[in-house]
Write a protein that holds these residues in place. Structure first.
Motif, PDB file in Angstrom:
ATOM      1  N   ILE A 380     -85.832  22.008 -30.472  1.00  0.00           N
ATOM      2  CA  ILE A 380     -86.041  23.296 -29.802  1.00  0.00           C
ATOM      3  C   ILE A 380     -87.090  23.148 -28.713  1.00  0.00           C
ATOM      4  N   VAL A 381     -88.161  22.416 -29.007  1.00  0.00           N
ATOM      5  CA  VAL A 381     -89.200  22.177 -27.998  1.00  0.00           C
ATOM      6  C   VAL A 381     -88.621  21.411 -26.812  1.00  0.00           C
ATOM      7  N   GLN A 382     -87.857  20.368 -27.096  1.00  0.00           N
ATOM      8  CA  GLN A 382     -87.291  19.551 -26.023  1.00  0.00           C
ATOM      9  C   GLN A 382     -86.322  20.347 -25.157  1.00  0.00           C
ATOM     10  N   ASN A 383     -85.489  21.156 -25.787  1.00  0.00           N
ATOM     11  CA  ASN A 383     -84.564  21.980 -25.008  1.00  0.00           C
ATOM     12  C   ASN A 383     -85.306  23.009 -24.163  1.00  0.00           C
ATOM     13  N   ALA A 384     -86.392  23.557 -24.706  1.00  0.00           N
ATOM     14  CA  ALA A 384     -87.186  24.512 -23.931  1.00  0.00           C
ATOM     15  C   ALA A 384     -87.831  23.836 -22.730  1.00  0.00           C
ATOM     16  N   VAL A 385     -88.312  22.607 -22.902  1.00  0.00           N
ATOM     17  CA  VAL A 385     -88.907  21.872 -21.779  1.00  0.00           C
ATOM     18  C   VAL A 385     -87.864  21.596 -20.705  1.00  0.00           C
ATOM     19  N   ILE A 386     -86.696  21.138 -21.133  1.00  0.00           N
ATOM     20  CA  ILE A 386     -85.638  20.818 -20.163  1.00  0.00           C
ATOM     21  C   ILE A 386     -85.201  22.073 -19.420  1.00  0.00           C
ATOM     22  N   GLN A 387     -85.051  23.160 -20.140  1.00  0.00           N
ATOM     23  CA  GLN A 387     -84.636  24.413 -19.496  1.00  0.00           C
ATOM     24  C   GLN A 387     -85.682  24.872 -18.492  1.00  0.00           C
ATOM     25  N   THR A 388     -86.955  24.729 -18.837  1.00  0.00           N
ATOM     26  CA  THR A 388     -88.018  25.132 -17.915  1.00  0.00           C
ATOM     27  C   THR A 388     -88.033  24.250 -16.683  1.00  0.00           C
ATOM     28  N   ILE A 389     -87.922  22.947 -16.879  1.00  0.00           N
ATOM     29  CA  ILE A 389     -87.898  22.019 -15.739  1.00  0.00           C
ATOM     30  C   ILE A 389     -86.712  22.329 -14.831  1.00  0.00           C
ATOM     31  N   GLY A 390     -85.547  22.503 -15.429  1.00  0.00           N
ATOM     32  CA  GLY A 390     -84.363  22.765 -14.624  1.00  0.00           C
ATOM     33  C   GLY A 390     -84.439  24.070 -13.872  1.00  0.00           C
ATOM     34  N   PHE A 391     -84.908  25.106 -14.530  1.00  0.00           N
ATOM     35  CA  PHE A 391     -84.968  26.410 -13.862  1.00  0.00           C
ATOM     36  C   PHE A 391     -85.992  26.399 -12.741  1.00  0.00           C
ATOM     37  N   PHE A 392     -87.149  25.804 -13.022  1.00  0.00           N
ATOM     38  CA  PHE A 392     -88.196  25.738 -11.999  1.00  0.00           C
ATOM     39  C   PHE A 392     -87.716  24.907 -10.813  1.00  0.00           C
ATOM     40  N   GLY A 393     -87.135  23.734 -11.107  1.00  0.00           N
ATOM     41  CA  GLY A 393     -86.678  22.866 -10.026  1.00  0.00           C
ATOM     42  C   GLY A 393     -85.561  23.470  -9.205  1.00  0.00           C
ATOM     43  N   SER A 394     -84.654  24.179  -9.844  1.00  0.00           N
ATOM     44  CA  SER A 394     -83.531  24.763  -9.109  1.00  0.00           C
ATOM     45  C   SER A 394     -83.946  25.917  -8.217  1.00  0.00           C
ATOM     46  N   ASN A 395     -85.126  26.488  -8.431  1.00  0.00           N
ATOM     47  CA  ASN A 395     -85.600  27.584  -7.596  1.00  0.00           C
ATOM     48  C   ASN A 395     -86.556  27.125  -6.494  1.00  0.00           C
ATOM     49  N   LEU A 396     -86.827  25.828  -6.426  1.00  0.00           N
ATOM     50  CA  LEU A 396     -87.719  25.317  -5.389  1.00  0.00           C
ATOM     51  C   LEU A 396     -86.952  25.104  -4.085  1.00  0.00           C
ATOM     52  N   PRO A 397     -87.660  25.115  -2.957  1.00  0.00           N
ATOM     53  CA  PRO A 397     -87.002  24.750  -1.696  1.00  0.00           C
ATOM     54  C   PRO A 397     -86.563  23.298  -1.717  1.00  0.00           C
ATOM     55  N   ASP A 398     -85.645  22.939  -0.816  1.00  0.00           N
ATOM     56  CA  ASP A 398     -85.023  21.615  -0.866  1.00  0.00           C
ATOM     57  C   ASP A 398     -86.032  20.487  -0.724  1.00  0.00           C
TER      58      ASP A 398
END
Length: 858
Positions: A380-398
């Motif tokens: 659960i911790v690992q999935n939460a980390v991955i989800q946070t990384i992915g969401f944060f990264g996908s909202n950053l400028p290119d």
């Protein structure tokens, strides 16, 4: 007589006292005497210097009435004070305010809820008054403490301890805090309210009342503002409104003081698991503060996550999910300099979680139920980390997303290399594989939706090389993730969904409505530079022994996306060569693949050639491909993706007896494409992948055959005991080959013809890569041979007796890697080592007398 004396004494009293006394009726039920109140107000406005005395006298009377429990007169006194306060706006009001606050404090200290509410209402009215000049000596420490205590109201008296009365007291406390905040923020000394000792009382008091909300708003957008009626009746709604107002007034210097008590409250009440209320609180925080301060909150969450790294997995997962919600809001605006800090902290906790999971799994089967539950919590911790990384990264400028992609890729450990920056010393093989999968999943989420104008921007060399390294590892899940990341970066026109997932031969590719643009110059140069590398990884990926259906689908998608996004005529020819080479490898089966994998490769080749033939729209080519597919449908359906990937598919025992009509023939493809203007000279050259060090780094067998090299430079005969006899098994096939010399000559001629044709028609990049790899390989082996020879001769010369020192040295056969070498170094100009009487001496030899051996390596 006494009456006259009383009247005389009354006339001698100060006027302000007489005016104050007149506003109190004989019966408190009659309320304030309005006529006399108007006179008192006029007198206070006309003579503002008397305000302090009026206030002091009113305070005296109110204190006496409070002690005597005459609540009616207390209400009248407070009403009079309120009216005087609203009517007078002069510099002389400062002493009056002190008397007023003293009376409010008296009411708040009383144990009657009615008087506490009355005092709070008066203070709120005072807080809404804007004073002309600041008050440098006034402090509100008492009011902060008292109002905070009222927010936690819980009376022991059963008559007072009713839900309605407790709500009234809590509402009064919240409104009092709101008044203190407004008063201090508008004052020039507003910094005092932001001190930690005040925030540690105010914020938990508000959060305590906000917990009463039964249904927490979990929407991504900002929660709707409550109506005025709800604010007055519901303590939770009023507390939330006050909390928003407090955060909205926070500035750069005091933002942290307002946020840190939130963590303390959530820790103390164990609200991270479940974390609905924590998520709700931080949504309020992120939407209430000014956008440029968002990174302060994110830094505080990261710091708290580091501080609680030894807590249970569910607590850490709750904090990470709160970080996800905060990042989701902050990424839409300004996030400050914390981008790399966020990812670095998250990756550190991801590694920590994998370490804990690996250590728990190594403790054995004792308490297996507990361990399995802990493993699930760590996931659960690992999935939460991955989800946070992915969401944060996908909202950053290119431009920032490219940096994050490089940052994450630099953390992925690859066996045999030390280029990664992540400490995996405590993980072990299983833990390392787990961290590889987690990091690649994070990278997959970051690259989702990334659209670059050119492929060079999406896949620069510094990113492509480390990305492709895991694609050669002996783990099908890792290879799948690498291919999916490449698809995200290659797919610039949203064609991936159209090209993937087709477990069948597509009758008409035009129905997919694929979007395609003209290949730009940058993409063409990219394929000239990196095309062979991409082909090599696809070729090797198809020949893996642990491939499953998804691997073949992703490999097909890779070929299709290269065709759509990057293919000109030259690239199309190379891709067809690659497909034919895959077909030949499945037929010859040098890698001893299972029949399922061989048929899977045949199905992949069929699906791709069907796709590329319709994409380039050459009728003769399409006709040949369609004819082969029809023949397979009738005679060998296991060569088609519709059949081979079924659960129960009948597989053949061998592929050697199949008719050539079931295969795609190079000569017919070359004939069909040549008639349409394609340069088909290279089609006759078989595709051979280039050799690099990645095979060694990924623990894979080398592509080239291992050649045993023997170099005999012995001046003396080798003892028979040291001779290694190489016996070859004699079989009927070996004798047949030895007799059939004509066949051997024809094979040698064919080999020579293929080599000459390859050097005439193959791309320069491919020839150069093969020559360079072979040169590097031989150079390394020769260096090892010479190093071993020198070392052995030195040791043997030192151990020889003096009478035999002049004899030539003899080196016993040694084995370095897969090379066999019998080497004795020639004499050197620096001299030959001899041992005489126990002393080592060097005898120089002229260069012209040296005999150099012929060292031939094939």
């Amino acid at each position: 007589m006494p009456t006259r004396v009383c009247c005389c004494c009354s006339a001698l009293r100060p006027r302000y006292k007489r005016l104050v006394d007149n506003i109190f009726p004989e019966d408190p039920k009659d309320g304030l005497v309005k006529a006399d109140m108007e006179k008192l107000t006029f007198y206070a406005v006309s003579a503002p210097e008397k305000l302090d005395r009026i206030g002091a006298y009113l305070a005296e009377r109110l204190s006496r009435d409070v002690v005597r429990h005459r609540s009616g007169y207390v209400l009248i006194a407070m009403e009079a004070l309120d009216q005087l306060l609203m009517a007078c706006h002069s510099q002389s009001i400062k002493p009056f305010v002190e008397s007023f606050l003293h009376m409010v404090a008296k009411l708040l200290e009383s144990g009657e809820p009615k008087l506490q509410v009355l005092g709070t209402n008066s203070f709120v009215k005072f807080a809404n008054i804007e004073e002309d000049t600041p008050s440098y000596h006034r402090r509100y420490d008492f009011f902060v403490s008292r109002f905070s205590a009222m927010c936690h109201s819980c009376h022991s008296d059963p008559e007072i301890r009713t839900e309605r009365i407790e709500d009234l007291i809590r509402i009064a406390g919240i409104r009092g805090i709101q008044g203190v905040v407004r008063k201090t923020v508008n004052d020039e000394l507003r910094a005092t309210i932001w001190e930690p000792q005040h925030m540690d009382k105010i914020v938990p008091s508000l959060l305590f009342n906000m917990q009463k909300i039964e249904e927490v708003d979990s929407r991504l957008g900002p929660p709707s503002s409550p109506s005025a009626g709800d604010k007055e009746e519901n303590p939770a709604v009023l507390a939330e409104s006050c909390f928003r107002e407090l955060l909205g007034r926070a500035t750069f210097g005091n933002m942290n003081n307002a946020v840190r008590p939130v963590f303390a409250h959530l820790d103390h009440h164990k609200l991270w698991d479940p974390n609905e209320f924590a998520v709700h609180c931080f949504k309020i925080i992120m939407y209430s503060i000014q956008a440029q301060y968002s990174h302060h909150v994110i830094q505080e969450i990261l710091g708290h996550l580091d501080a609680r790294k030894k807590d249970s997995p569910r607590v850490r997962a709750g904090i990470i999910q709160v970080l996800l919600e905060a990042v989701a809001i902050a990424a839409k605006g300004s996030i400050g300099p914390t981008v790399l800090e966020v990812f670095n902290t998250l990756l550190k906790h991801l590694r920590l979680s994998v370490e804990l999971e690996a250590s728990d799994s190594q403790k054995g089967s004792v308490g297996s139920v507990t361990l399995s539950s802990k493993d699930n919590d760590e996931k659960i911790v690992q999935n939460a980390v991955i989800q946070t990384i992915g969401f944060f990264g996908s909202n950053l400028p290119d431009y920032q997303r490219s940096e994050i992609m490089m940052f994450i890729m630099g953390k992925v450990p690859v066996f045999g290399t030390s280029t990664h920056t992540l400490d995996i010393s405590q993980l072990g093989d299983l833990g390392t594989r787990r961290i590889q999968i987690m990091l690649l999943r994070s990278l997959l989420m970051v690259t989702s939706g990334y659209k670059a104008k050119t492929i060079v921007t999406a896949l620069p060399g510094s990113f492509l090389d480390p990305l492709l390294s895991p694609s050669l590892m002996e783990d099908y899940e890792l290879r799948q993730l690498v291919l999916e990341v490449m698809h995200n970066l290659m797919d610039r026109h949203d064609n991936r969904a159209k090209a993937t997932g087709h477990q069948r031969i597509i009758p008409d590719v035009a129905d997919l409505k694929i979007k395609r643009e003209k290949i730009c110059r940058q993409d063409t140069s990219f394929m000239k530079k990196n095309g062979q590398q991409l082909y090599r990884h696809i070729y090797l990926g198809c020949k893996e022994e642990d491939n499953v259906q998804k691997n073949y689908e992703l490999l097909y998608t890779s070929l299709a996306l290269i065709t759509i996004e990057l293919a000109n005529e030259e690239v199309v020819i190379d891709l067809i060569r690659l497909a034919i080479a895959l077909q030949d490898s499945a037929i010859i089966n040098e890698d001893n693949l299972s029949m399922f994998h061989r048929c899977g490769i045949m199905a992949l080749v069929a699906a791709y050639l069907n796709f590329v033939s319709q994409m380039i729209a050459v009728p003769a080519f399409c006709q040949h491909v369609s004819k082969v597919i029809e023949t397979r449908t009738m005679e060998a359906p296991y060569f088609l993706p519709e059949h081979i990937f079924r659960d129960k598919c009948m597989l053949p025992k061998s592929l050697e007896k199949h008719d050539k009509n079931l295969y795609f023939l190079t000569n017919k493809i070359a004939e069909s494409l040549g008639g349409s203007g394609y340069s088909v000279e290279r089609l006759s050259v078989p595709y051979v992948p280039q050799v690099t060090d990645e095979d060694r780094l990924s623990r894979r067998k080398s592509i080239v055959d291992t050649v045993s090299i023997q170099v005999d430079i012995l001046s003396n005969s080798v003892p028979s005991d040291d001779v290694v006899s190489n016996t070859e098994e004699i079989t009927f096939e070996a004798l047949k080959k030895a007799i059939d010399t004509n066949g051997m000559e024809e094979q040698e001629k064919e080999k020579r013809r293929l080599v000459i044709e390859k050097f005439q028609k193959a791309p320069f990049e491919e020839i150069a890569a093969q020559c360079e790899s072979k040169a590097n390989l031989l150079h390394d082996r020769l260096a090892q041979i010479l190093e071993l020879t020198i070392r052995c001769c030195s040791e043997e010369a030192a151990s020889l007796p003096s009478e035999a020192s002049t004899k030539a040295c003899t080196v016993k056969p040694g084995r370095v890697g897969f090379l066999k070498a019998w080497v004795c170094p020639p004499p050197s100009p620096s001299g030959t080592l001899t041992v005489t009487s126990g002393h080592a001496q060097y005898q120089s030899v002229p260069v012209y007398e040296m005999k150099f051996p012929d060292l031939c390596v094939y």
